[in-house]
Structures are given as C-alpha cells and as structure tokens.
Scaffold this motif. Structure first.
Motif, PDB file in Angstrom:
ATOM      1  N   SER A  59       0.838  -1.202   0.000  1.00 37.22           N
ATOM      2  CA  SER A  59       0.000   0.000   0.000  1.00 37.22           C
ATOM      3  C   SER A  59       0.869   1.246   0.000  1.00 37.22           C
ATOM      4  O   SER A  59       2.071   1.175   0.294  1.00 37.22           O
ATOM      5  N   ALA A 158       1.308   9.756  -3.406  1.00 41.90           N
ATOM      6  CA  ALA A 158       0.216   8.785  -3.559  1.00 41.90           C
ATOM      7  C   ALA A 158      -0.783   9.217  -4.636  1.00 41.90           C
ATOM      8  O   ALA A 158      -1.366   8.375  -5.312  1.00 41.90           O
ATOM      9  N   TYR A 309     -10.387  17.133   1.941  1.00 38.68           N
ATOM     10  CA  TYR A 309     -11.031  16.315   2.960  1.00 38.68           C
ATOM     11  C   TYR A 309     -11.821  17.264   3.844  1.00 38.68           C
ATOM     12  O   TYR A 309     -11.342  18.363   4.134  1.00 38.68           O
TER      13      TYR A 309
HETATM   14  C1  LIG Z   1      -4.215   7.265  -1.017  1.00 36.70           C
HETATM   15  C2  LIG Z   1      -3.291   8.066  -0.202  1.00 36.70           C
HETATM   16  C3  LIG Z   1      -2.421   7.490   0.746  1.00 36.70           C
HETATM   17  C4  LIG Z   1      -2.515   6.058   1.173  1.00 36.70           C
HETATM   18  O1  LIG Z   1      -2.396   5.112   0.177  1.00 36.70           O
HETATM   19  P1  LIG Z   1      -2.959   3.638   0.420  1.00 36.70           P
HETATM   20  O2  LIG Z   1      -2.454   2.870  -0.756  1.00 36.70           O
HETATM   21  O3  LIG Z   1      -4.442   3.725   0.470  1.00 36.70           O
HETATM   22  O4  LIG Z   1      -2.384   3.135   1.692  1.00 36.70           O
HETATM   23  C5  LIG Z   1      -1.509   8.302   1.392  1.00 36.70           C
HETATM   24  N1  LIG Z   1      -1.442   9.630   1.135  1.00 36.70           N
HETATM   25  C6  LIG Z   1      -2.278  10.216   0.267  1.00 36.70           C
HETATM   26  C7  LIG Z   1      -2.148  11.680   0.021  1.00 36.70           C
HETATM   27  C8  LIG Z   1      -3.241   9.462  -0.419  1.00 36.70           C
HETATM   28  O5  LIG Z   1      -4.063  10.074  -1.280  1.00 36.70           O
END
Ligand SMILES: *Cc1c(COP(=O)(O)O)cnc(C)c1O
Length: 365
Positions: A59, A158, A309
């Motif tokens: 992840s 991410a 958010y």
């Molecule tokens: C999606 C996300 C994460 C976490 O990623 P996962 O694969 O869901 O663990 C961390 N930081 C940001 C900014 C994200 O958008």
C-alpha cells in the motif's frame, strides 16, 4: 443525465478482455506472492519515474512507513507535513512514535514552503510534502530548506504518479517517493497496492528485505520486518494499466481544460496550472461559497462529487493528543469548508463535463 464521481465498472468493461487473460495467466502460473510480474512492475516504474530503484509494496501507507523508518525517523523525532492530506500521511508518523509537525498550505492546497523554516527544530528529521490532487509541491524551495538544515525529504506522491515539477518526475525529487495504487488512484490495482521509488541503494536493499519479514534470504533475517508484498496478480494488472497511464493522464488533463473553458470563475476558484507544473488531476477541486448547498444541488442533478477532505487532520478526534487546535492552520481550515471535488476521470465525455460546468454556473447565477 447521471454522472458518477468515479466509474470503475466502466474501467473493467473496457479492459475485460485483457484482464481476464491476466487472471488466467497468473492463476495458472502458481506464483501468487512475488513473481515475474512484480519484477517487471518495479522495472517499469523506475523507468517511468526516472529513478534508480522501485520497491513494490502492499500500500501507499506502507511505502510512507518504510520511507520514514529507513530514513531514521524514531520515537521523539519530528516530521514536517500538511494537515489537509489523507489521514495516512499523519498516521504513519504517529505509529513510528514521531510527532507530526504541521505547516499550512497555499491556495493550491499544497505545503507553503515559506512557513517550513520556522517549524524546524533539533528533532526534525524529515520534510514530507504531499502532492495533493496530482500537483507537485513547490519542490525547489523545499529542497533548498532540506539542504540548509540537513533534512531528508519523503514525497507523499500517492496522488501524483506521472506529475512533474520543473520537468522532474514526482517520486524522483526527494530521498524517497511513496505511491499508492489503491483502486481510486490514477494508476490503480484491483485492491490495495503501493510502491516506493528511490535513488538510494541502501534504502532499496533494506526495503526489499523489510517487506518480506526482513528475510535477506530464506534462512537469514538481519532485521525484524513486515509483510508488505505486492501480489503477482496486482503487479500484472498494474503493468497493463501503466502502459495506458499516459493516455489516462492526457484525458484527465483535457478534462481540466474543458472545466477551465466552461466554469465561470466569478464565484468559483481553482488554481491554474502554472508553467512549472505538469498536473495529472488525480482530483479536480474547486473552492466555492455555499459548498454544501452546491453539492446537494448537483446531487439532485445526478452529478456525483466528493470532498477531499472535509475535516483537517489536526481537528480529527484521533489528533487530540497532538495538541493542535482550531485556528492553527487558517488556510487549511477555510479551504476545508470551500473545497468540492468534481468528477474528472478518463471516462467522462465532453458533454458530461459541460453539463457539470453549466449546472454549477447556474447555481451561482
Ligand atoms: C491514497 C493516499 C495514501 C494512502 O495510500 P494507500 O495505498 O491507500 O495506503 C496516502 N497519502 C495520500 C495523500 C493518499 O491520497
């Protein structure tokens, strides 16, 4: 007209033929944990991101945890980041026993580099800018500060695979880049997946051991590790989807341009893409008055939206012990009341985008 916020069913239908071949191929191979597609994926990503190494993981959250841990973040240390991110970028700091030290953001929702220096203390180890919405932070300034104070940089990329700043790929700018392949990200798996990029051989070697129980080989364990491996099936699917990513980015960028053309900006704010940026529009966020009423109005017109958010991290119940209060991060807090994420996925038609834009314009008329 019905316009959902995301459309993963459409993605599956358009890829069904290939995905079913991939399922058959991987299931028949008998290699489910690790395997050739995992190795291919890492090679593909390091080429794509222009880094020396990539380590596939379970992840994006695990990528962040590993990056911070391997850069030496321990109990009592401080990590500088923003309070308007997905919760995971703060949770990982807390879980390592370190303290998240928040810095407010700019109009584009990304870290304000001018506010970083005053938050640096003897305990600061890492600056973790979050490239929110698929827009890379002002990294030239972040790099300068990190160099001056001898700090490491972890990019929370991410949401930003393929995004660039001054021609530099996200994930190649700091010491470690952390990516998520969650189903809702632009490069998405069919479950949880993530990966990190780095130019450091040391971090690469350690991350590869740590993700697999700390095993250097079958019988030798140098460090106690985790279980954070990418499945062969996810890797095979991600390889296929990575080949489509430039096209996906292209159509998201086109969608942005359609919004830019049709949205009347009198009541609607969104940051323009600057000439230093190449944004990939993981999300497209507008900042508006009467956000909640607009959201309901759009919902009645069949238009799905989201909010990334609604509650800043420093105001979450989980953050109570961190010692922050309302009013600490004015920009983040005021944005949280104005931001609305519009659909921008690659399956939208121009007609749908114009329908969304005109509905919003009508609301403010
Ligand atoms: C999606 C996300 C994460 C976490 O990623 P996962 O694969 O869901 O663990 C961390 N930081 C940001 C900014 C994200 O958008």
């Amino acid at each position: 007209m019905k316009v959902p916020y995301v459309n993963l069913k459409k993605q599956y239908l358009s890829e069904k033929k290939y995905l079913n071949k991939i399922f058959d191929d991987v299931l028949f191979s008998g290699n489910y944990v690790g395997g050739k597609y995992v190795e291919n994926f890492e090679n593909n990503i390091k080429k794509f991101c222009k880094t020396k190494y990539c380590v596939s993981l379970n992840s994006g959250t695990d990528a962040l945890t590993m990056a911070l841990h391997l850069l030496g973040v321990r109990r009592g240390d401080e990590v500088i980041t923003t309070p308007n991110s997905f919760i995971a970028s703060t949770s990982v700091i807390v879980h390592l026993g370190a303290k998240p030290v928040f810095v407010d953001v700019l109009d584009d929702q990304n870290i304000n580099p001018e506010l970083i220096e005053r938050k640096i203390s003897k305990k600061t180890k890492v600056i973790m800018p979050v490239h929110l919405t698929g827009r890379v932070c002002k990294m030239d300034k972040v790099i300068k500060i990190a160099k001056k104070y001898n700090l490491k940089i972890v990019e929370d990329a991410a949401q930003a695979i393929g995004s660039k700043y001054n021609g530099m790929m996200s994930g190649s700018i700091g010491d470690v880049g952390c990516f998520s392949a969650h189903p809702l990200k632009n490069l998405n798996a069919i479950g949880d997946s993530g990966y990190l990029t780095t130019n450091s051989k040391r971090i690469y070697d350690l991350a590869k051991d740590l993700r697999n129980h700390g095993m250097t080989n079958r019988d030798k364990i140098k460090n106690f590790g985790y279980v954070s491996r990418m499945d062969n099936l996810q890797a095979a699917i991600l390889n296929y989807r990575l080949s489509k990513l430039p096209k996906i980015i292209n159509s998201r960028r086109k969608n942005y341009k359609i919004y830019k053309k049709y949205l009347k900006r009198k009541n609607i704010f969104f940051p323009d893409e600057t000439k230093n940026e190449f944004n990939t529009y993981h999300t497209f966020v507008i900042q508006v008055p009467n956000r909640d009423r607009l959201r309901k109005y759009l919902s009645r017109k069949g238009i799905g939206t989201s909010i990334h958010y609604p509650i800043p991290i420093h105001l979450q119940p989980a953050s109570k012990k961190l010692g922050y209060k309302r009013g600490d991060f004015i920009k983040t807090e005021s944005q949280s009341k104005k931001i609305l994420t519009l659909p921008i996925n690659q399956y939208l038609t121009e007609k749908e985008l114009i329908y969304i834009s005109e509905s919003i314009n009508n609301f403010y008329k």
